[in-house]
Enzyme design. Structure first.
Site, PDB file in Angstrom:
ATOM      1  N   ASP A  41      -4.946   3.898   4.959  1.00  0.00           N
ATOM      2  CA  ASP A  41      -3.657   3.496   5.497  1.00  0.00           C
ATOM      3  C   ASP A  41      -3.179   2.213   4.830  1.00  0.00           C
ATOM      4  O   ASP A  41      -3.972   1.442   4.280  1.00  0.00           O
ATOM      5  CB  ASP A  41      -3.759   3.283   7.007  1.00  0.00           C
ATOM      6  CG  ASP A  41      -4.076   4.566   7.739  1.00  0.00           C
ATOM      7  OD1 ASP A  41      -3.509   5.612   7.374  1.00  0.00           O
ATOM      8  OD2 ASP A  41      -4.887   4.515   8.677  1.00  0.00           O
ATOM      9  N   ARG A  42      -1.897   1.983   4.923  1.00  0.00           N
ATOM     10  CA  ARG A  42      -1.277   0.804   4.315  1.00  0.00           C
ATOM     11  C   ARG A  42      -1.966  -0.486   4.764  1.00  0.00           C
ATOM     12  O   ARG A  42      -2.145  -1.418   3.979  1.00  0.00           O
ATOM     13  CB  ARG A  42       0.205   0.802   4.692  1.00  0.00           C
ATOM     14  CG  ARG A  42       0.994  -0.334   4.144  1.00  0.00           C
ATOM     15  CD  ARG A  42       2.458  -0.146   4.500  1.00  0.00           C
ATOM     16  NE  ARG A  42       3.184  -1.388   4.341  1.00  0.00           N
ATOM     17  CZ  ARG A  42       4.375  -1.605   4.832  1.00  0.00           C
ATOM     18  NH1 ARG A  42       4.996  -0.678   5.522  1.00  0.00           N
ATOM     19  NH2 ARG A  42       4.963  -2.753   4.640  1.00  0.00           N
TER      20      ARG A  42
END
Length: 189
Positions: A41-42
């Site tokens: 994920d970011r």
């Protein structure tokens, strides 16, 4: 070819930019025709593999292979034995029940590079670190698991895939290298 990348915080695990403010893999100078195998994920950091060979995708991501991935999670509060027991048993996350995993408290803070920007610090609430090894990889799974046992994740770093350890690669955030044959074997171990 198989590449190892230390994905920094706030970078998407894709090459296509969806929003002008989002950083992507395109800025890191990868060879043409490689793609991310899986994702982080970011707001997660750590080991991300990229390849131009489809065989890696099936071998590393297909659930039938139960391929281990290990994470260090810094959580809000002092993780309890009961929370670790629940994590090891598997957690009901509404849309699925996580498989049992390995979960242990880390007695000392791991030597990861500082995050930019740093996590929020609250004077009255301590943090603790745990190590989780999973063989599945659902969307935001580690974060959802730690939150479900009462300890929200503040920082999440993937530290190994198979027996390939990020620490052994000598990479800093934003850097990558092509793996040699011995390192490729570690990915599969």
């Amino acid at each position: 070819m198989l590449l190892a990348f230390y994905k920094p915080f706030d970078v998407l695990s894709q090459f296509t930019q969806e929003h002008p403010s989002h950083r992507t893999l395109a800025e890191f100078g990868f060879p043409p025709d490689v793609y991310a195998i899986g994702r982080l994920d970011r707001d997660s950091e750590g080991l991300l593999l990229l390849s131009d060979e489809a065989r890696w995708n099936d071998r590393l991501l297909n659930p039938r292979h139960a391929h281990p991935r290990t994470y260090h999670a810094q959580v809000d509060g002092q993780i309890t034995d009961e929370a670790l027991r629940k994590l090891r048993s598997g957690i009901d996350l509404k849309d699925f029940h996580s498989l049992p995993c390995k979960a242990q408290r880390l007695d000392t803070e791991p030597a990861h590079p500082p995050r930019d920007p740093p996590i929020r610090v609250r004077k009255n609430i301590p943090t603790s670190w745990l190590e989780l090894t999973l063989t599945e990889g659902k969307n935001r799974q580690v974060r959802r698991m730690t939150a479900a046992v009462g300890f929200p994740t503040l920082r999440l770093i993937r530290v190994s895939i198979g027996s390939l350890k990020l620490a052994d690669l000598g990479l800093q955030p934003g850097k990558w290298k092509r793996l040699d044959a011995a390192e490729e074997r570690q990915v599969l171990a």
